[in-house]
Design an enzyme around this catalytic site. Sequence first.
Site, PDB file in Angstrom:
ATOM      1  N   ASN A   9       0.865  -1.177   0.000  1.00  0.00           N
ATOM      2  CA  ASN A   9       0.000   0.000   0.000  1.00  0.00           C
ATOM      3  C   ASN A   9       0.905   1.231   0.000  1.00  0.00           C
ATOM      4  O   ASN A   9       1.473   1.589   1.031  1.00  0.00           O
ATOM      5  CB  ASN A   9      -0.902  -0.013   1.249  1.00  0.00           C
ATOM      6  CG  ASN A   9      -1.799   1.202   1.302  1.00  0.00           C
ATOM      7  OD1 ASN A   9      -1.894   1.965   0.342  1.00  0.00           O
ATOM      8  ND2 ASN A   9      -2.475   1.384   2.433  1.00  0.00           N
ATOM      9  N   TRP A  10       1.034   1.829  -1.175  1.00  0.00           N
ATOM     10  CA  TRP A  10       1.927   2.993  -1.294  1.00  0.00           C
ATOM     11  C   TRP A  10       1.295   4.262  -0.723  1.00  0.00           C
ATOM     12  O   TRP A  10       1.972   5.278  -0.583  1.00  0.00           O
ATOM     13  CB  TRP A  10       2.304   3.223  -2.764  1.00  0.00           C
ATOM     14  CG  TRP A  10       3.193   2.166  -3.344  1.00  0.00           C
ATOM     15  CD1 TRP A  10       3.724   1.071  -2.706  1.00  0.00           C
ATOM     16  CD2 TRP A  10       3.664   2.105  -4.697  1.00  0.00           C
ATOM     17  NE1 TRP A  10       4.488   0.338  -3.577  1.00  0.00           N
ATOM     18  CE2 TRP A  10       4.476   0.949  -4.802  1.00  0.00           C
ATOM     19  CE3 TRP A  10       3.478   2.907  -5.833  1.00  0.00           C
ATOM     20  CZ2 TRP A  10       5.102   0.589  -5.993  1.00  0.00           C
ATOM     21  CZ3 TRP A  10       4.099   2.543  -7.014  1.00  0.00           C
ATOM     22  CH2 TRP A  10       4.905   1.397  -7.094  1.00  0.00           C
ATOM     23  N   LYS A  11       0.009   4.214  -0.447  1.00  0.00           N
ATOM     24  CA  LYS A  11      -0.720   5.382   0.084  1.00  0.00           C
ATOM     25  C   LYS A  11      -0.476   6.602  -0.811  1.00  0.00           C
ATOM     26  O   LYS A  11      -0.292   6.462  -2.015  1.00  0.00           O
ATOM     27  CB  LYS A  11      -0.328   5.657   1.535  1.00  0.00           C
ATOM     28  CG  LYS A  11      -0.384   4.408   2.406  1.00  0.00           C
ATOM     29  CD  LYS A  11      -0.313   4.722   3.875  1.00  0.00           C
ATOM     30  CE  LYS A  11      -0.215   3.427   4.647  1.00  0.00           C
ATOM     31  NZ  LYS A  11      -0.430   3.571   6.061  1.00  0.00           N
ATOM     32  N   HIS A  97      -9.878   0.656   4.065  1.00  0.00           N
ATOM     33  CA  HIS A  97      -8.641   0.877   4.832  1.00  0.00           C
ATOM     34  C   HIS A  97      -8.966   1.786   6.021  1.00  0.00           C
ATOM     35  O   HIS A  97      -9.792   2.696   5.907  1.00  0.00           O
ATOM     36  CB  HIS A  97      -7.565   1.520   3.943  1.00  0.00           C
ATOM     37  CG  HIS A  97      -6.220   1.525   4.603  1.00  0.00           C
ATOM     38  ND1 HIS A  97      -5.869   2.465   5.544  1.00  0.00           N
ATOM     39  CD2 HIS A  97      -5.158   0.687   4.485  1.00  0.00           C
ATOM     40  CE1 HIS A  97      -4.640   2.203   5.973  1.00  0.00           C
ATOM     41  NE2 HIS A  97      -4.185   1.131   5.348  1.00  0.00           N
ATOM     42  N   GLU A  99      -7.531   4.233   7.298  1.00  0.00           N
ATOM     43  CA  GLU A  99      -7.360   5.676   7.058  1.00  0.00           C
ATOM     44  C   GLU A  99      -8.584   6.239   6.343  1.00  0.00           C
ATOM     45  O   GLU A  99      -8.990   7.381   6.579  1.00  0.00           O
ATOM     46  CB  GLU A  99      -6.072   5.915   6.260  1.00  0.00           C
ATOM     47  CG  GLU A  99      -4.848   5.677   7.146  1.00  0.00           C
ATOM     48  CD  GLU A  99      -3.588   5.261   6.404  1.00  0.00           C
ATOM     49  OE1 GLU A  99      -3.527   5.413   5.177  1.00  0.00           O
ATOM     50  OE2 GLU A  99      -2.663   4.762   7.080  1.00  0.00           O
ATOM     51  N   GLU A 169      -6.070  -5.448   9.884  1.00  0.00           N
ATOM     52  CA  GLU A 169      -5.063  -4.439  10.222  1.00  0.00           C
ATOM     53  C   GLU A 169      -5.442  -3.746  11.528  1.00  0.00           C
ATOM     54  O   GLU A 169      -6.266  -2.813  11.533  1.00  0.00           O
ATOM     55  CB  GLU A 169      -4.991  -3.382   9.118  1.00  0.00           C
ATOM     56  CG  GLU A 169      -4.638  -3.946   7.762  1.00  0.00           C
ATOM     57  CD  GLU A 169      -4.014  -2.858   6.885  1.00  0.00           C
ATOM     58  OE1 GLU A 169      -2.852  -3.018   6.509  1.00  0.00           O
ATOM     59  OE2 GLU A 169      -4.691  -1.855   6.617  1.00  0.00           O
ATOM     60  N   GLY A 175       1.640   1.888  10.767  1.00  0.00           N
ATOM     61  CA  GLY A 175       2.549   3.032  10.684  1.00  0.00           C
ATOM     62  C   GLY A 175       3.139   3.430  12.022  1.00  0.00           C
ATOM     63  O   GLY A 175       3.727   4.496  12.153  1.00  0.00           O
ATOM     64  N   SER A 215       2.740  -2.568  10.363  1.00  0.00           N
ATOM     65  CA  SER A 215       4.188  -2.584  10.597  1.00  0.00           C
ATOM     66  C   SER A 215       4.843  -3.921  10.248  1.00  0.00           C
ATOM     67  O   SER A 215       5.758  -4.374  10.940  1.00  0.00           O
ATOM     68  CB  SER A 215       4.504  -2.160  12.034  1.00  0.00           C
ATOM     69  OG  SER A 215       4.046  -0.828  12.246  1.00  0.00           O
ATOM     70  N   GLY A 236       2.524  -1.209   4.326  1.00  0.00           N
ATOM     71  CA  GLY A 236       2.655   0.200   3.989  1.00  0.00           C
ATOM     72  C   GLY A 236       4.113   0.582   3.842  1.00  0.00           C
ATOM     73  O   GLY A 236       4.741   0.371   2.803  1.00  0.00           O
ATOM     74  N   GLY A 237       4.691   1.146   4.909  1.00  0.00           N
ATOM     75  CA  GLY A 237       6.041   1.719   4.873  1.00  0.00           C
ATOM     76  C   GLY A 237       7.085   0.846   4.189  1.00  0.00           C
ATOM     77  O   GLY A 237       7.834   1.311   3.319  1.00  0.00           O
TER      78      GLY A 237
HETATM   79  C1  PEP Z   1      -1.096  -0.052   5.795  1.00  0.00           C
HETATM   80  O1  PEP Z   1      -1.029   1.051   5.323  1.00  0.00           O
HETATM   81  O2  PEP Z   1      -2.040  -0.761   5.474  1.00  0.00           O
HETATM   82  C2  PEP Z   1      -0.055  -0.495   6.724  1.00  0.00           C
HETATM   83  C3  PEP Z   1      -0.191  -1.662   7.301  1.00  0.00           C
HETATM   84  O3  PEP Z   1       1.003   0.355   6.942  1.00  0.00           O
HETATM   85  P1  PEP Z   1       2.383   0.007   7.708  1.00  0.00           P
HETATM   86  O4  PEP Z   1       2.893  -1.284   7.113  1.00  0.00           O
HETATM   87  O5  PEP Z   1       3.279   1.158   7.411  1.00  0.00           O
HETATM   88  O6  PEP Z   1       2.051  -0.149   9.149  1.00  0.00           O
END
Ligand code: PEP
Length: 253
Positions: A9-11, A97, A99, A169, A175, A215, A236-237
């Site tokens: 997930n590049w957001k 998601h 967010e 999640e 994050g 994470s 994500g990250g």
């Molecule tokens: C996400 O954005 O779905 C996510 C899990 O981010 P991260 O891996 O950065 O926690």
Amino acid sequence: MRKQIAAANWKMNLTLQQAEQLTNDLLSTNHKMGVEQLAILAVPFPYLTSIQARLKNNANMFVAAQNCAATKNGAYTGETSTEMLESIGVQYVLIGHSERREYYNETNSILTEKVNRAFENNIHPVFCCGESLNIREAGTQNSYVETQLKESLFHLNKDQMNGFIIAYEPIWAIGTGRTASSDQAQQMHEHIRNVIAIQFGDEIAASISILYGGSVKAANAADIFSKPDVDGGLVGGASLIAADFATIINSLK
Ligand code: PEP
């Protein structure tokens, strides 16, 4: 056998040039995928076609949209419909998601509509669920996630649920660098599979891929993915670093 999936997930990150570079870097890493393994890159809308073109020689790699409209088409300025996504060949979409639930007030009933729109246009939803820290601390995470699933997915039929993708999640792990332990992930994934089994039957429950997100890093992916009900991750990250995401792909069962 159900699919094992590494989803990125590049957001709202990267310019087009950076996104293309990241994709090229990822393609040149030493990642290996079997027939039952997939990598799905949820990239910003403007980059879908460009990144998709770069993935075209990779049978197991796909782009996903990060969102879609709840309505079919019409006067909804700024929205992107599933019909539009289908017309450019997109096969996956993230729905719900945390967010989007938090910052754009997406409720379980809005997400029901988004799931319906995805199916109308032959797009696989990657349905996200998960509890906040308050709920985890109160110990009510199982019933909270169950309600998210019931209110957005229980109207679907068995054909639609066959091979469905859910991403669990926990919001407190997204994050934050704070990861659920692999045992905590397994516990919730087993619960989700049981909830699906009660509504849709054991065969459907066994067919769905349940991804863990929060994470996930190159260093912890293998441990988390080793659990029996964890079928990969939504990342994500760490998905913004080609070598790390390649390690995460190689950590799939
Ligand atoms: C996400 O954005 O779905 C996510 C899990 O981010 P991260 O891996 O950065 O926690």
